[in-house]
Each structure stands twice: as C-alpha cells, then as structure tokens.
Enzyme design. Structure first.
Site, PDB file in Angstrom:
ATOM      1  N   LEU A  16       0.808  -1.218   0.000  1.00 11.04           N
ATOM      2  CA  LEU A  16       0.000   0.000   0.000  1.00 11.04           C
ATOM      3  C   LEU A  16       0.843   1.272   0.000  1.00 11.04           C
ATOM      4  O   LEU A  16       0.296   2.372   0.113  1.00 11.04           O
ATOM      5  CB  LEU A  16      -0.930   0.010   1.221  1.00 11.04           C
ATOM      6  CG  LEU A  16      -1.993  -1.096   1.257  1.00 11.04           C
ATOM      7  CD1 LEU A  16      -2.743  -1.069   2.582  1.00 11.04           C
ATOM      8  CD2 LEU A  16      -2.972  -0.935   0.105  1.00 11.04           C
ATOM      9  N   ARG A  17       2.161   1.113  -0.109  1.00 10.83           N
ATOM     10  CA  ARG A  17       3.015   2.300  -0.071  1.00 10.83           C
ATOM     11  C   ARG A  17       2.739   3.202  -1.271  1.00 10.83           C
ATOM     12  O   ARG A  17       2.847   4.429  -1.183  1.00 10.83           O
ATOM     13  CB  ARG A  17       4.486   1.890  -0.022  1.00 10.83           C
ATOM     14  CG  ARG A  17       5.429   3.051   0.271  1.00 10.83           C
ATOM     15  CD  ARG A  17       6.851   2.589   0.460  1.00 10.83           C
ATOM     16  NE  ARG A  17       7.063   2.055   1.797  1.00 10.83           N
ATOM     17  CZ  ARG A  17       7.453   0.824   2.064  1.00 10.83           C
ATOM     18  NH1 ARG A  17       7.668  -0.021   1.076  1.00 10.83           N
ATOM     19  NH2 ARG A  17       7.630   0.416   3.303  1.00 10.83           N
ATOM     20  N   GLY A  18       2.375   2.614  -2.401  1.00 12.40           N
ATOM     21  CA  GLY A  18       2.087   3.406  -3.595  1.00 12.40           C
ATOM     22  C   GLY A  18       0.926   4.350  -3.387  1.00 12.40           C
ATOM     23  O   GLY A  18       1.001   5.546  -3.698  1.00 12.40           O
TER      24      GLY A  18
END
Length: 334
Positions: free
Chosen positions: A272-274
C-alpha cells in the site's frame, strides 16, 4: 561565501524540480530518486532548493541541529542554550562511506585520552532537518541503502554497538541520483523511495544554449546573477511556506482515495506504499497550488513520479515507465 545556483534559474527539468518542491512541502512523502544522464543538474537542484528555504533555528554548537534544549540528545555535551539561524543543511554521502561514518561510532580519541565512553555523531546527525544527498546511489552497498531508508522513514537514528546505546533525531529528505547504465537498485529498495524521476539532457538547441548562457553568467558574477533571480526564488519560497501551513486543511475526498487505489491496482503495485505516497504527493501539490481539495488533475500530475518505480516490468512493452503510468492513468480515469 559561495552562492548556490538559484533554484528558479535551472532550465527545464520540471519534474525533478517539482518532486523536490513537494518534499519541501511535506518531507513525509519520502526520498526522491533521480535517475538520468550526468551533468543534468541533479546535485545543483538539491543545493539550490535548500538555499531557497528559510534558515533553520538551532542551538549553537548542536551536532544534531537541535532547536530546543529538550531536543538535544542526552549523550551530547551541554550547550549554552543560545539559538542561532543556520542554512538548511545539505550533507553529501560519498561512495565508500563506512557504516560508522554514516551512523556514528565510539569517540576513540576521547576514550583513549580521557577514558570516557562517548559518542561521535555521523553524517545522519549533520543531515537532521535538512537533506542527505547520495550521488550514484545505485553503487552504494545495499545494506547502507537499507539503513538509510529505515532511518529516513522513522526519523530516528538508533545505535547499539561497542557498549553504546544512543539515539538521536534524524529527520531528513533523502535524495539519491544515479545513472541506470551503471546498475539499478533492487525493486525492494526502489519501492522505499517516495518519488522517482528520470532526467535527460535537453535535445532542443535553444534550451541548451540557455543553460550555457545562465551558467556562464553565474560563473562570471554570482552576486549579480543571484540578485537577478532572487525575486523568482522568493515566490517559490513563499508558496512552499504557504503550502506547509495549508497542508493539514487540504481535503482528499473518498473519490480521490478510490482513484489512488484504482491506479495502484492497475499498475500492479505491491503493498500500500504506492497509494499512500501518491496521496501525500497529490495533497502537497494541491496545497502548493493553493487548492484546499485534491483533484484528479493533482493525481494525474504526480502519478508518474509516485508510481513509475513501483510498476511491474513488462518485457513486451518497451515504453518508458512514466509513459506506461500515464497510459494507465488515462485508462483508469476514463
């Protein structure tokens, strides 16, 4: 004192300049990775932006740029409490740097001369509240890149070794540059950088002439050149400070969150870093542009720099990663 080249006078390289501005508005976005040809103004842009920002207030003599006595680590020598203004720090990390030089180590001289166990701060301490610049980051040892990214994300440097147990603030923006022809970063490390941009030497003759003209003018009379561009730099500085003040009030509606998730699923981003980086970058851009709501246009503007290094490789598609991201943006937003 030698003047850095003015930020506003840098010709072209708009994506690189925008990425650095966004990290100045919100350092929590993460580091910036700049890949491209040599001599395209990568290190110049870092120093120019740092010089453009307001000076920091710090305790005189503080090795970690602490602003208040309570921010000073307990292992440091007592200070007078005098607060001074200093330029935003820019620290270079040379290739071949050891881990001790980076994070700090036992002060051997003090241990031998006084028999005291003391800590000698490293480059991370000097970079606190500023920028840490790594040229040829793709040639740096992987364990050092891992360490740097961990510290940049946590904002704290912790050392447990040689009988020492110390920690200090290490909040900095990590800027790495490199030439992809000399090797690439591992995907796991790429993903840890907040933004990524590609820079190339300009193909337009007139643009190249303008680069030469401005550089020659700066080398001939730096004071006059800096004075000429001070007004443009002041505009950028004022917008950054206004954006910092407005950032917390900049709203991201549910439709924007849905767009972020849809884009990251479409490009095949792991984890979910994007989404989180895309949202922070879009919010910083909205605040910089004076908007109190994040829109699709903000997402469209920052998507290439936030997602291109997170896109899964496609051996059957020889288009550049930024081009593929924009193609995906148009498909998702359609």
């Amino acid at each position: 004192m030698k003047h850095p080249f003015p930020f506003s006078a840098i010709v072209g390289q708009e994506q690189m300049k925008l990425a650095m501005i966004l990290t100045a508005v919100d350092p929590g976005i993460g580091g910036v990775l700049v890949f491209g040809d040599r001599g395209t103004g990568k290190s110049t842009a870092v120093r120019a932006l740092a010089a453009l920002l307001p000076p920091i207030r710090k305790l005189k003599g503080s090795s970690t740029n602490a602003e208040r006595p309570e921010d000073q680590p307990d292992w440091a020598d007592p200070l007078s409490g005098e607060v001074i203004e200093a330029p935003t720090p820019v620290v270079d990390l040379p290739l071949g740097t050891t881990e001790d030089r980076l994070v700090g180590a036992l002060d051997i001289e003090r241990a031998l001369s006084r028999g005291e166990k003391a800590f000698e701060p490293g480059l991370l301490a000097r970079a606190n509240r500023g920028y840490l610049y790594i040229d040829e980051v793709n040639l740096l040892e992987d364990h050092l890149v891992d360490l740097l990214l961990d510290v940049a994300q946590s904002g704290e440097n912790v050392i447990e070794r040689e009988g020492l147990s110390v920690r200090h603030d290490a909040r900095f923006v990590l800027v790495g540059s490199g030439n992809p022809e000399e090797g690439e970063l591992r995907p796991q490390l790429l993903d840890r950088f907040g933004l990524s941009v590609e820079v190339r030497s300009p193909d337009d003759i007139e643009e190249r002439i303008e680069v030469i003209r401005r550089r020659a003018a700066f080398d001939t009379d730096p004071d006059m050149f800096v004075k000429k561009w001070s007004g443009e730099d002041q505009i950028v500085r004022d917008r950054i400070l206004a954006a910092r003040a407005q950032l917390a009030q900049t709203d991201a509606p549910d439709d924007t969150l849905r767009d972020c998730a849809g884009l990251c699923v479409a490009i095949g981003s792991d984890g979910l870093r994007g989404e989180l980086t895309l949202l922070r970058a879009a919010r910083a851009l909205a605040a910089y542009e004076g908007s109190n709501v994040v829109t699709r246009e903000h997402l469209r503007s920052v998507a290439p720099m936030a997602l291109s290094h997170r896109m899964r490789r496609d051996p059957l598609d020889d288009a550049g990663s930024s081009t593929r991201v924009m193609r995906t943006v148009e498909e998702v937003f359609a």
